[in-house]
Motif scaffolding. Structure first.
Motif, short mmCIF file in Angstrom:
data_model
loop_
_atom_site.label_atom_id
_atom_site.label_comp_id
_atom_site.label_asym_id
_atom_site.label_seq_id
_atom_site.Cartn_x
_atom_site.Cartn_y
_atom_site.Cartn_z
N MET A 100 0.86 -1.09 0.12
CA MET A 100 -0.09 0.05 -0.17
C MET A 100 1.02 1.14 -0.05
SD MET A 100 -1.65 -0.33 3.92
CE MET A 100 -2.45 1.30 3.87
N ASN A 101 0.39 2.40 -0.66
CA ASN A 101 1.37 3.56 -0.83
C ASN A 101 0.48 4.78 -0.08
OD1 ASN A 101 -0.86 3.95 -2.39
ND2 ASN A 101 0.39 4.31 -4.19
N GLN A 102 -0.23 4.33 0.97
CA GLN A 102 -0.78 5.50 1.68
C GLN A 102 0.28 6.16 2.59
OE1 GLN A 102 -4.71 4.02 2.73
NE2 GLN A 102 -5.43 5.57 1.63
N ARG A 103 -0.11 7.64 2.87
CA ARG A 103 0.92 8.13 4.14
C ARG A 103 0.07 7.82 5.31
NH1 ARG A 103 -0.16 13.93 1.19
NH2 ARG A 103 -2.15 12.71 1.11
N ILE A 104 1.03 7.28 6.29
CA ILE A 104 0.51 7.01 7.53
C ILE A 104 1.10 8.09 8.44
CG2 ILE A 104 0.45 5.11 9.36
CD1 ILE A 104 -0.64 4.39 6.34
N GLY A 105 0.18 8.45 9.38
CA GLY A 105 0.47 9.41 10.36
C GLY A 105 0.16 8.64 11.90
N ILE A 106 1.08 9.00 12.85
CA ILE A 106 1.13 8.43 14.12
C ILE A 106 1.11 9.63 15.27
CG2 ILE A 106 1.54 6.95 16.08
CD1 ILE A 106 2.63 4.94 14.01
N ILE A 107 0.00 9.95 15.93
CA ILE A 107 0.04 11.03 17.00
C ILE A 107 0.64 10.26 18.42
CG2 ILE A 107 -0.71 13.10 18.07
CD1 ILE A 107 -2.60 13.43 15.45
N GLY A 108 1.70 10.59 18.86
CA GLY A 108 1.96 10.03 20.20
C GLY A 108 2.91 8.77 19.82
N VAL A 109 4.27 9.08 20.05
CA VAL A 109 5.16 8.09 19.82
C VAL A 109 5.68 7.50 21.29
CG1 VAL A 109 6.30 7.77 17.53
CG2 VAL A 109 6.52 9.90 18.87
N GLY A 110 4.90 7.10 22.01
CA GLY A 110 5.17 6.40 23.19
C GLY A 110 5.29 4.78 23.07
N LYS A 111 4.88 4.10 23.83
CA LYS A 111 4.85 2.71 23.74
C LYS A 111 4.06 2.17 22.56
CE LYS A 111 3.64 2.03 28.12
NZ LYS A 111 3.77 3.53 28.84
N LEU A 112 2.82 2.49 22.35
CA LEU A 112 2.01 1.80 21.25
C LEU A 112 2.37 2.58 20.10
CD1 LEU A 112 -0.08 0.06 20.30
CD2 LEU A 112 -1.59 1.94 20.83
N ASP A 156 -0.06 19.57 11.06
CA ASP A 156 0.69 19.31 9.90
C ASP A 156 0.19 17.71 9.48
OD1 ASP A 156 2.34 19.70 7.41
OD2 ASP A 156 3.40 17.99 8.51
N LEU A 157 0.38 17.01 10.59
CA LEU A 157 0.44 15.36 10.34
C LEU A 157 -1.19 15.25 9.89
CD1 LEU A 157 1.94 12.50 12.47
CD2 LEU A 157 -0.66 12.62 11.90
N GLY A 193 7.67 -0.97 4.82
CA GLY A 193 8.18 0.17 4.03
C GLY A 193 6.99 1.20 3.61
N LEU A 194 6.46 1.50 4.54
CA LEU A 194 5.24 2.49 4.53
C LEU A 194 5.85 3.94 4.40
CD1 LEU A 194 2.32 0.72 6.07
CD2 LEU A 194 3.03 0.95 3.82
N ASP A 195 5.30 4.99 4.20
CA ASP A 195 5.57 6.43 4.45
C ASP A 195 5.36 6.86 5.83
OD1 ASP A 195 4.88 9.32 4.31
OD2 ASP A 195 5.59 9.44 2.35
N LEU A 196 5.88 7.05 6.71
CA LEU A 196 5.47 7.43 7.80
C LEU A 196 5.90 8.95 8.35
CD1 LEU A 196 4.40 6.21 10.76
CD2 LEU A 196 6.62 5.59 11.34
N SER A 197 4.83 9.38 8.92
CA SER A 197 4.98 10.70 9.68
C SER A 197 4.46 10.65 11.20
CB SER A 197 4.34 11.84 9.25
OG SER A 197 4.60 12.17 7.75
N VAL A 198 5.22 11.31 12.13
CA VAL A 198 4.92 10.93 13.54
C VAL A 198 4.96 12.48 14.18
CG1 VAL A 198 5.65 8.81 13.97
CG2 VAL A 198 7.35 10.62 14.36
N ALA A 199 4.04 12.61 15.08
CA ALA A 199 4.17 13.86 16.10
C ALA A 199 3.99 13.49 17.48
CB ALA A 199 2.78 14.62 15.76
N ASP A 200 4.26 14.33 18.57
CA ASP A 200 4.29 13.76 19.85
C ASP A 200 4.02 15.23 20.92
OD1 ASP A 200 4.84 11.17 21.46
OD2 ASP A 200 5.95 12.58 22.64
N ASP A 201 4.27 15.08 21.69
CA ASP A 201 3.92 16.15 22.79
C ASP A 201 4.73 17.43 22.70
OD1 ASP A 201 3.32 17.70 25.17
OD2 ASP A 201 3.80 15.93 26.55
N PRO A 230 -6.54 18.97 17.24
CA PRO A 230 -7.29 19.45 16.37
C PRO A 230 -7.76 18.51 15.15
CG PRO A 230 -4.89 20.15 15.73
CD PRO A 230 -5.00 19.10 17.00
N LEU A 231 -8.60 17.59 15.97
CA LEU A 231 -9.08 16.35 15.06
C LEU A 231 -9.76 16.78 13.76
CD1 LEU A 231 -10.06 13.73 17.64
CD2 LEU A 231 -7.71 14.23 16.66
N ASP A 232 -10.49 18.07 13.86
CA ASP A 232 -11.23 18.48 12.75
C ASP A 232 -10.44 18.88 11.58
OD1 ASP A 232 -13.75 18.27 14.18
OD2 ASP A 232 -13.48 20.14 14.96
N ALA A 233 -9.00 19.02 11.68
CA ALA A 233 -8.25 19.43 10.76
C ALA A 233 -7.76 17.90 10.16
CB ALA A 233 -6.96 20.03 11.29
#
Ligand SMILES: NC(=O)c1ccc[n+]([C@@H]2O[C@H](COP(=O)([O-])OP(=O)(O)OC[C@H]3O[C@@H](n4cnc5c(N)ncnc54)[C@H](OP(=O)(O)O)[C@@H]3O)[C@@H](O)[C@H]2O)c1
Length: 218
Positions: A1-13, A57-58, A25-33, A78-81
């Motif tokens: 799959m070639n979708q852009r994956i974002g993860i908010i919160g880079v703790g344990k999970l 941005d994510l 091999g996925l395109d990954l962006s992450v954001a944290d506190d 800002p989930l509405d974004a």
């Protein structure tokens, strides 16, 4: 799959899911506190290859966004974004979330508060430490299953393909079955194959599997 994956919160999970995404091999962006000035360095060492950005941005640039923050933080994002599909992977788990099972905002409640969101519930049911050891290629004997709850069929299909790409058999249920995945539910914390997971859901709510789409591989 070639979708852009974002993860908010880079703790344990979030970091375990991020590792699986990079391994796939996925395109990954992450954001944290945003209050943690060192997290960019941490991300560079534990998830090399991931793009580090902020939540706004994510949310605007990812096709699938996994929410892996303590549950009370959801109300501050800002989930509405969100331009893409949101995956609620949170729980009301007292140790990390400060809220007891049955007292936190459920995914259907989150959806009710933001009815236009394309929201799916998954990944919350599996212990983070078991994700990397248990991930298997499609078709591997005994591959573990992950329930994927939602009512937006396109969103659920996209998330089911992500679950598959990360190493688990997706089992699609309706959002009305999301409670089965919560800490007080019969799916939570159990390592099940897809037939066993289907049997558990069927035993508790047979109508919740009826007519669910079988996700296409892609
Ligand atoms: N641990 C598991 O096995 C597991 C399994 C399934 C589901 N869950 C659920 O997943 C959620 C996360 O659990 P966890 O165990 O991964 O917790 P965790 O290790 O404490 O990670 C949470 C992460 O969210 C970050 N964060 C806090 N405020 C934020 C904000 N405003 N914006 C962006 N990021 C923020 C934290 O950063 P700082 O630490 O720098 O504040 C931390 O990196 C919880 O709801 C939990 O119940 C956990």
């Amino acid at each position: 799959m070639n979708q852009r994956i974002g993860i908010i919160g880079v703790g344990k999970l979030g970091s375990a899911l991020g590792r699986l995404a990079l391994d796939a091999g996925l395109d990954l962006s992450v954001a944290d506190d945003p209050a943690n000035p060192h997290v960019g360095l941490v991300v560079a060492s534990i998830l090399p290859g991931a793009r580090f950005t902020d939540a706004t941005d994510l949310l605007a640039t990812s096709d699938i966004i996994i929410l892996a923050v303590p549950q009370p933080v959801l109300a501050t994002l800002p989930l509405d974004a969100a331009a893409g599909v949101l995956v609620d992977a949170t729980n009301a788990w007292e140790a990390t979330d400060g809220v007891r099972a049955g007292t936190g905002p459920t995914t259907p409640a989150l959806l009710a508060a933001h009815p236009h969101l394309r929201l799916v519930k998954t990944f919350n049911q599996y212990a983070y430490a078991d994700l990397l050891p248990d991930a298997r290629p499609a078709g591997a004997p005994g591959r573990r299953a992950m329930a994927v709850a939602g009512d937006d069929q396109v969103a659920v299909g996209a998330v089911a393909r992500l679950v598959d790409a990360l190493g688990f058999d997706p089992v699609v249920v309706g959002m009305d079955a999301a409670e089965l995945l919560e800490p007080s539910g019969p799916v939570f914390g159990r390592k099940l194959t897809a037939p066993d997971l289907v049997a558990v859901v069927t035993a508790h709510a047979p109508e919740r599997l009826a007519g669910r789409p079988t996700p296409r591989r892609g």
